[in-house]
Design a protein around this motif. Sequence first.
Motif, PDB file in Angstrom:
ATOM      1  N   VAL A  14      34.223  38.869  46.491  1.00  6.52           N
ATOM      2  CA  VAL A  14      34.336  38.164  45.199  1.00  6.52           C
ATOM      3  C   VAL A  14      33.631  38.974  44.108  1.00  6.52           C
ATOM      4  O   VAL A  14      34.162  39.142  42.997  1.00  6.52           O
ATOM      5  CB  VAL A  14      33.741  36.741  45.283  1.00  6.52           C
ATOM      6  CG1 VAL A  14      33.674  36.088  43.912  1.00  6.52           C
ATOM      7  CG2 VAL A  14      34.559  35.866  46.219  1.00  6.52           C
ATOM      8  N   ALA A  15      32.447  39.511  44.441  1.00  8.99           N
ATOM      9  CA  ALA A  15      31.676  40.258  43.442  1.00  8.99           C
ATOM     10  C   ALA A  15      32.434  41.506  42.992  1.00  8.99           C
ATOM     11  O   ALA A  15      32.559  41.769  41.788  1.00  8.99           O
ATOM     12  CB  ALA A  15      30.311  40.631  44.009  1.00  8.99           C
ATOM     13  N   LEU A  17      35.727  42.287  43.383  1.00 10.96           N
ATOM     14  CA  LEU A  17      36.991  41.959  42.699  1.00 10.96           C
ATOM     15  C   LEU A  17      36.725  41.323  41.334  1.00 10.96           C
ATOM     16  O   LEU A  17      37.435  41.596  40.359  1.00 10.96           O
ATOM     17  CB  LEU A  17      37.838  41.015  43.561  1.00 10.96           C
ATOM     18  CG  LEU A  17      38.460  41.624  44.813  1.00 10.96           C
ATOM     19  CD1 LEU A  17      39.077  40.537  45.688  1.00 10.96           C
ATOM     20  CD2 LEU A  17      39.529  42.652  44.434  1.00 10.96           C
ATOM     21  N   GLY A  18      35.705  40.476  41.283  1.00  7.48           N
ATOM     22  CA  GLY A  18      35.384  39.781  40.032  1.00  7.48           C
ATOM     23  C   GLY A  18      34.957  40.751  38.948  1.00  7.48           C
ATOM     24  O   GLY A  18      35.478  40.710  37.832  1.00  7.48           O
ATOM     25  N   LEU A  19      34.026  41.638  39.306  1.00  9.37           N
ATOM     26  CA  LEU A  19      33.541  42.598  38.311  1.00  9.37           C
ATOM     27  C   LEU A  19      34.670  43.542  37.885  1.00  9.37           C
ATOM     28  O   LEU A  19      34.832  43.848  36.698  1.00  9.37           O
ATOM     29  CB  LEU A  19      32.351  43.378  38.887  1.00  9.37           C
ATOM     30  CG  LEU A  19      31.353  43.962  37.891  1.00  9.37           C
ATOM     31  CD1 LEU A  19      30.846  42.914  36.909  1.00  9.37           C
ATOM     32  CD2 LEU A  19      30.172  44.578  38.610  1.00  9.37           C
TER      33      LEU A  19
END
Lengths: 51, 369
Positions: A14-15, A17-19
């Motif tokens: 998540v981190a 892909l999110g960033l």
Amino acid sequence: MSIDWEVFSKGINVALLGLAGVFTVLILFYIVTKLLFHFGNKMDKDNSNPD
Amino acid sequence: MEELLKGILGINGGTIFMFIIAGILIYLAIAKEYEPTLLLPIGFGAILANIPFSNALGSDGVLSILYNAGIKTELFPVLIFIAVGAMIDFGPLLKNPFMLFFGAAAQFGIFATMLVAILLGFDLPEAATIGIIGAADGPTSIVVAQKLAAGLIAPITVAAYSYMALVPIIQPPVVKLLTTKNERLIRMEYTEVKVPKSVKLLFPIVVTILAGLIAPSSVALVGFLMFGNLIRECGVLERLSKSAQNELANLVTILLGITIGSTMVAEEFLKPRTLLIIGLGLVAFIFDTAGGVIFAKILNLFLKNKINPMIGAAGISAFPMSARVIQQMATKEDPSNFIIAQSISANVAGQLGSIVAGGMILALVPTFM
């Protein structure tokens, strides 16, 4: 306290892909802004030039 | 007689502790002017919610009705976004769109804190909700918390608004730690650029479509912000723009604050994890600041015209506080160094970046649950 490594690995996904997503969207905003400026200035020039 | 005494007899340690916390919030709002428009209603809402047998809560309680209508449905935060959009002038960002990158880099704290929260035992949705405190953006935090971990909405909101008010205390030591004096002295050229009206008009429309296509879960957030901005910039809806900036913002802020305060019920709020969440909020702000500064330092390795790396710290959403703090730091090092224009551009970019980050969290977390 035990660390749930499965959750942590999901968190890493998540981190990352999110960033990456935030950067991608803001890079697109950058490109769009540049394009809008380009065409906006062109339109302004055309409008100020009666010929 | 028993009926008259039941309120007094219902007081317990938790009630008293919550009254003290509410008192502290009200004190900070009035005496220190820390985000008074929100901390005061939140503090008072907490008092209303913790009076034993309070009829403000419960199925017919006015605060419960407000919560169900305004927070559960995300109506209040989204309405706030219209007001915020009408208040934001994207001009400084449009003049200097390069600063958008800092608005992205300074969201690092959200994701880093999420990982720390997982290591501390929170599950993924809770950890992501805690990370979003680093968005430094109250409405985004509320929307994300409501969707992913509604039980954490009170500590998340209190932490988000408290740390936003504490930006002048949190950011300077982090920036100083990560930069040298020579870096803080870097001057940046600024040339005034005229922003064509067409750009100001098209920007909110194009950004909404673009963000919506990439992260549909951000449409409510980005869309209403940009709707407010379009009302501001269109030039023919001045009355609506002023209403959005004043009446709408004020009304919704009052209701939002007191409703959030009503979620601070002792049984839910007084848990060790609340302290942990508030501590992690601070970590998020520190990581955000560090992310922006380090990103600027990395860019400087490749740029001919160096950037003052302090600008990176202004990429958080706390507007205009963060930009002011960075300018104050620059002036402290060299009274003739003005980087306020660039700081404001980065700060506006942070407002966009935080909403996009919120949208990313909302899109990604459910797919990994």
